[in-house]
Design a protein around this motif. Sequence first.
Motif, PDB file in Angstrom:
ATOM      1  N   GLY A  90       0.813  -1.201   0.000  1.00 55.36           N
ATOM      2  CA  GLY A  90       0.000   0.000   0.000  1.00 55.36           C
ATOM      3  C   GLY A  90       0.847   1.251   0.000  1.00 55.36           C
ATOM      4  N   ALA A  91       0.427   2.243  -0.767  1.00 55.11           N
ATOM      5  CA  ALA A  91       1.203   3.466  -0.907  1.00 55.11           C
ATOM      6  C   ALA A  91       0.683   4.608  -0.050  1.00 55.11           C
ATOM      7  N   CYS A  92      -0.532   4.506   0.485  1.00 56.76           N
ATOM      8  CA  CYS A  92      -1.130   5.600   1.241  1.00 56.76           C
ATOM      9  C   CYS A  92      -0.837   5.470   2.731  1.00 56.76           C
ATOM     10  N   PRO A  93      -0.669   6.599   3.418  1.00 52.83           N
ATOM     11  CA  PRO A  93      -0.562   6.539   4.880  1.00 52.83           C
ATOM     12  C   PRO A  93      -1.866   6.041   5.475  1.00 52.83           C
ATOM     13  N   VAL A  94      -1.774   5.371   6.601  1.00 52.13           N
ATOM     14  CA  VAL A  94      -2.964   4.796   7.232  1.00 52.13           C
ATOM     15  C   VAL A  94      -3.765   5.898   7.910  1.00 52.13           C
ATOM     16  N   ALA A  95      -5.045   5.995   7.556  1.00 52.91           N
ATOM     17  CA  ALA A  95      -5.926   6.986   8.174  1.00 52.91           C
ATOM     18  C   ALA A  95      -6.428   6.445   9.511  1.00 52.91           C
ATOM     19  N   PRO A  96      -6.580   7.303  10.538  1.00 54.24           N
ATOM     20  CA  PRO A  96      -6.929   6.813  11.870  1.00 54.24           C
ATOM     21  C   PRO A  96      -8.386   6.422  12.055  1.00 54.24           C
ATOM     22  N   GLY A  97      -9.272   6.860  11.173  1.00 53.91           N
ATOM     23  CA  GLY A  97     -10.700   6.649  11.371  1.00 53.91           C
ATOM     24  C   GLY A  97     -11.193   5.278  10.958  1.00 53.91           C
ATOM     25  N   PRO A  98     -12.510   5.118  10.861  1.00 56.25           N
ATOM     26  CA  PRO A  98     -13.118   3.829  10.530  1.00 56.25           C
ATOM     27  C   PRO A  98     -12.683   3.308   9.164  1.00 56.25           C
ATOM     28  N   VAL A  99     -12.840   1.999   8.982  1.00 56.24           N
ATOM     29  CA  VAL A  99     -12.542   1.341   7.712  1.00 56.24           C
ATOM     30  C   VAL A  99     -13.854   0.780   7.171  1.00 56.24           C
ATOM     31  N   ALA A 100     -14.254   1.235   5.987  1.00 57.95           N
ATOM     32  CA  ALA A 100     -15.467   0.733   5.339  1.00 57.95           C
ATOM     33  C   ALA A 100     -15.066   0.005   4.073  1.00 57.95           C
ATOM     34  N   ILE A 101     -15.370  -1.279   4.008  1.00 57.16           N
ATOM     35  CA  ILE A 101     -14.994  -2.103   2.854  1.00 57.16           C
ATOM     36  C   ILE A 101     -16.248  -2.381   2.037  1.00 57.16           C
TER      37      ILE A 101
END
Length: 397
Positions: free
Chosen positions: A39-50
């Motif tokens: 993965g190239a993006c920094p990890v966002a701290p909020g919820p994960v919606a798949i």
Amino acid sequence: MRIRPLVPTLLLTACLAACGTAPAATPSAVSGTASGSTGACPVAPGPVAIAVGGHRNAPAPVLSGIARDLVTGHVLAGPGGPPLALISVEGVARVVVAPQSFTSDARNSAAVDRDRSRFLADVDAAVAGLRAQTPESDPLGALALAARTARAGGAGTVVLIDSGVQTAPPLDLREPGVLDADIGDLVGHVRRTGALPDLTGLTVVLVGIGDTADPQTPLDTGRRAHLVALWRAIVEAGGAACVDVDPVPTTSAPVTDGPDVGVVEVPPLPALDGDRLVLPDDATVGFRPGSAEFRDPAAARTALGPIADRLRAEPVRQVLLTGTTARWADAAAQRDLGLRRAAAVRAVLVDAGVDEHRITAVGVGSEFPGYVDDLAADGTQLSGPAARNRTVVVELR
């Protein structure tokens, strides 16, 4: 901790309200998996919606690559981490698993690890077992719903695991010319219809875009790349803070149950019909917007190869190349663009061994028999008809 699927009658507003009940986890690095994806993006701290496409005409969904890294390295980083939700990509998107965080009341690390493994197994099973309940496929709608879920507890991440072959308005790829239409035109159309998902500040990961299954005709390399670029452009236009595309193809068995999903026609390589051929604005011989540069030069050489073969085999024949365009700017600019595109086709044929003196290139713009009206009542351009008007006509004489 066990993943709890939603009962059908649960109100969406209640699902979204649940997102704020768990504290956000500190961003953590996403570790690699067996697939090698990082993965190239920094990890966002909020919820994960798949958003998961468990519908016909596509491979069965699997949590792998970047998506799995995100769950194992971020959602499962520790009890009380960011909530995870699953959304179904179908004719009417719906929340399948309400946002919920990994929790554990275990008293030692070994027991916490066992709870973590159970949570991950539940997520794997929920993704793999997700199936559509309504006909057709609307990734746009699923992205919008996933965005609302991912934003409910702070800026989070949306993962789209789907073929991206949309069969619902306003981006129905079954409409003639839309699959190969100019990306800018399509994004503009989605925006004007109010269907552009609000992804402002969110991280978006795209998985499996362009990967299809029977009875959907597979996409060739050029069209798959075009579809990936389209969804990236849509997500960026929606305001995503970072976009990543998992390059690992989805090759699982096709989904065989559930409501019908329309099949998108994938045009074959253009071929001479007698002494005439219309080269369409598609992923093989199409051009970049407003230019005479092929989208995929290698695909153009492949598509034009049989024409060059025919001309070499019949050395007395001449060929006329006529460039047509959509209606834009003024007539002179249209004719000039048509001429330059016809000249680009001529250059490929010359490189393939055809004498340049046998080839005539002209540009007529939008002034040609068979022109399809490509302007709406308000003057905006209609992407499907505009794509059909962008051609180079080959005529052997």
